[in-house]
Design a protein around this motif. Sequence first.
Motif, short mmCIF file in Angstrom:
data_model
loop_
_atom_site.label_atom_id
_atom_site.label_comp_id
_atom_site.label_asym_id
_atom_site.label_seq_id
_atom_site.Cartn_x
_atom_site.Cartn_y
_atom_site.Cartn_z
N ILE B 106 -42.43 -81.24 38.39
CA ILE B 106 -43.83 -81.59 38.14
C ILE B 106 -43.95 -82.99 37.78
CG2 ILE B 106 -45.79 -81.48 39.02
CD1 ILE B 106 -45.86 -78.29 39.28
N ALA B 107 -43.88 -83.24 36.83
CA ALA B 107 -43.44 -84.53 35.89
C ALA B 107 -42.48 -85.15 36.49
CB ALA B 107 -43.00 -84.14 34.47
N HIS B 109 -41.49 -85.47 39.12
CA HIS B 109 -41.44 -86.19 40.35
C HIS B 109 -43.28 -87.15 40.10
CE1 HIS B 109 -42.01 -85.66 45.06
NE2 HIS B 109 -44.17 -85.36 44.36
N GLN B 110 -43.91 -86.34 39.06
CA GLN B 110 -44.98 -87.41 39.40
C GLN B 110 -44.74 -88.47 38.72
OE1 GLN B 110 -47.93 -87.40 40.81
NE2 GLN B 110 -47.20 -85.61 41.50
N ASN B 111 -43.46 -89.38 38.30
CA ASN B 111 -42.91 -90.38 37.41
C ASN B 111 -44.38 -89.89 36.02
OD1 ASN B 111 -41.28 -90.83 38.93
ND2 ASN B 111 -43.04 -91.85 39.73
N LEU B 112 -44.19 -88.78 34.86
CA LEU B 112 -45.04 -88.93 33.97
C LEU B 112 -44.29 -88.75 32.69
CD1 LEU B 112 -47.62 -86.03 35.24
CD2 LEU B 112 -47.59 -88.68 35.22
N LEU B 113 -42.56 -88.46 33.15
CA LEU B 113 -41.88 -88.66 32.15
C LEU B 113 -41.72 -89.76 31.22
CD1 LEU B 113 -38.92 -85.80 33.70
CD2 LEU B 113 -40.47 -85.58 31.68
N PRO B 114 -40.84 -89.88 30.02
CA PRO B 114 -40.69 -90.90 29.33
C PRO B 114 -39.57 -91.35 30.49
CG PRO B 114 -40.70 -89.34 28.09
CD PRO B 114 -41.21 -88.70 29.07
N GLY B 115 -39.61 -92.85 30.18
CA GLY B 115 -38.40 -94.18 30.70
C GLY B 115 -38.81 -94.27 31.69
N GLY B 116 -39.95 -93.65 33.05
CA GLY B 116 -40.46 -93.55 34.26
C GLY B 116 -41.38 -94.24 34.43
N GLY B 117 -41.39 -94.97 33.48
CA GLY B 117 -43.26 -95.70 32.57
C GLY B 117 -42.66 -97.03 33.70
N SER B 118 -42.02 -97.78 33.44
CA SER B 118 -42.10 -99.00 33.93
C SER B 118 -42.45 -98.78 35.18
CB SER B 118 -40.93 -99.18 33.50
OG SER B 118 -39.09 -98.86 34.22
N GLU B 119 -41.11 -98.20 36.48
CA GLU B 119 -42.23 -97.41 37.85
C GLU B 119 -43.22 -96.96 37.94
OE1 GLU B 119 -37.18 -97.31 39.03
OE2 GLU B 119 -38.70 -95.89 38.89
N GLN B 120 -44.02 -96.36 37.11
CA GLN B 120 -44.94 -95.30 37.51
C GLN B 120 -46.17 -96.77 37.86
OE1 GLN B 120 -46.08 -93.67 34.06
NE2 GLN B 120 -48.28 -92.66 35.30
N GLN B 121 -46.23 -97.76 36.70
CA GLN B 121 -47.91 -98.38 37.33
C GLN B 121 -47.80 -99.08 37.96
OE1 GLN B 121 -47.98 -101.08 33.60
NE2 GLN B 121 -49.95 -101.82 34.17
N PRO B 122 -47.13 -99.80 38.65
CA PRO B 122 -47.08 -99.77 40.10
C PRO B 122 -47.22 -99.40 41.12
CG PRO B 122 -45.43 -100.95 38.71
CD PRO B 122 -45.61 -100.20 38.20
N THR B 123 -46.57 -98.19 41.04
CA THR B 123 -46.03 -97.32 42.57
C THR B 123 -47.71 -96.46 42.37
OG1 THR B 123 -45.30 -96.06 41.40
CG2 THR B 123 -43.97 -97.18 42.37
N ALA B 124 -48.26 -96.34 41.82
CA ALA B 124 -49.57 -94.99 41.43
C ALA B 124 -50.18 -96.05 42.17
CB ALA B 124 -49.46 -94.66 40.29
N PRO B 125 -50.93 -96.90 41.39
CA PRO B 125 -51.83 -97.92 42.59
C PRO B 125 -51.65 -98.12 43.98
CG PRO B 125 -51.73 -99.39 40.07
CD PRO B 125 -50.48 -97.71 39.95
N LEU B 126 -50.97 -98.68 44.41
CA LEU B 126 -50.31 -98.75 45.30
C LEU B 126 -50.48 -97.92 46.09
CD1 LEU B 126 -46.78 -101.16 45.21
CD2 LEU B 126 -49.39 -102.31 45.86
N ASP B 127 -49.89 -96.16 45.47
CA ASP B 127 -50.44 -95.22 46.75
C ASP B 127 -51.34 -95.16 47.35
OD1 ASP B 127 -47.33 -93.77 45.06
OD2 ASP B 127 -47.61 -94.91 46.57
N ARG B 128 -52.63 -95.12 45.99
CA ARG B 128 -54.18 -95.07 45.91
C ARG B 128 -54.90 -96.54 46.66
NH1 ARG B 128 -54.69 -91.60 40.82
NH2 ARG B 128 -52.40 -90.38 40.82
N SER B 129 -53.82 -97.40 46.27
CA SER B 129 -54.87 -98.59 46.61
C SER B 129 -55.13 -98.89 48.43
CB SER B 129 -54.72 -100.06 47.07
OG SER B 129 -52.32 -99.70 47.03
N PRO B 130 -54.33 -97.89 49.53
CA PRO B 130 -54.56 -97.86 50.67
C PRO B 130 -55.92 -97.47 51.62
CG PRO B 130 -52.33 -98.11 50.60
CD PRO B 130 -52.63 -97.94 48.97
#
Lengths: 190, 275
Positions: B106-107, B109-130
Amino acid sequence: MDFQDLLRDARLGEGTAFAELWSRHATRVAGFVRVRGATDVEEITSDVFVAAFEGIGRFEGDEAGFVALLLTIARRRVVDEQRRRSRRVPVAPWEAEDDVRTVRSVEDDVLDRATADDLADHLGRLTPEQREVVTLRLLTDLSLEQTAQVMGKRVGTVKSLQRRALDALRRSLAGEPDNRHSSSHSEATS
Amino acid sequence: MTTLLTHDQAEALIERARGGDAPLASGLGQLATALAGHRAALAATPAPPPRPTLQAWLTPGPHAPVRVVGPPWWRRALHMVAGLGLGVQVAIGAGAAVAAGLGIGIAHHQNLLPGGGSEQQPTAPLDRSPASGAPSDESDATADPTAAPAGTPTPVVPAGAPSGASAGTPGQPGTGTSAGGTDDQGAEDQGDDSGQDDSGQEDPGQDEPGTDPGDDPSDHAGGPDDSPEPSEPAQEASDEPSQEPSETDGPGGPDEPDEPDASPDQAGRAASRLS
């Protein structure tokens, strides 16, 4: 009833088959246990048959093999009982007649000679292994191989024990001195 | 006779005692007779009565063919307790392993693991911005790359604020962010309100970075303050997703949201990277 049919019914748990096996072989087993010197013959004989009935599902063979199985169990039970008895030192009050240190009189020797017709007394003069071989061969119809299996010895050893036991009995019955008793005992045990 | 018996003579004696007619050597008749009498005496001895344990087997009727006497009760209880303890330990271990694997999955998948933080930050707002204006933002993101990154944290607020100020009804709480701000603006107000929307998005993205680079929260709060009351719920709904990624980012969170605001070029590069 054929033994194989009897065995099949016994494997199915039929009580009449067990009763038939008991009636056929209880006398032999009890005689063997008695000759081996067990004190509680009834208890050991019943234990032997219960143990045999419990394991009859794994038994394969003919009637002689089943008798060999019974006698093998009986022999082990007797040995166990004798070991238990040997650990307990019996304490009995002193009696003059029971004291083996007393010197036997000539009359006693004559009386012993007069009652020597019974083979049981002569068997008592054999070594335990010679007596066991003769009892097994006489009491049952076991072959030399099956007798060796029951005794846990080799066939050649059983042949030697039987030959020396019968020779000692012949000499004892004829009134000859048994000069070979000690030597045969040492050979048999070796 | 001083010689020992031979094996054949001994076997003949046994055979005679059993009732056979094997030939005997001379001098062995007495022994053969004694042996036969002894065998008969042994056979005539009555069998002892069976003990109760055996009597149960001899009664007519079906019995269990193999009746194995089990171990005593205390040994069975000990084995049972030991087995239960081992079973419980195995179950706990298996459950822990499954839970750990599930959590890691789950972590990841949710990009909560270290190393995925660079991609996580833009994707999360974009997923919710619509939710705040999906069609307009998407169209803006494709049309104007600089508007999308600036809109990632901010477009929600300004987009809701002008639209709420202009239309009023689309800025209703809940619906205003998802439905009201999408089709109506995209269909009707693209020609008219797109300028407002763009201005609403660009104003905080272009003007404020120059003035207050690190005042994004205040900017978010400032937008709704100027806007009328109906836009407040929309701003609240839009603030929550925009702040969540920065909170979950940990140490790198505070710096990264400031960068798009400070330099729209970097935000544009991030948006192009995402697209």
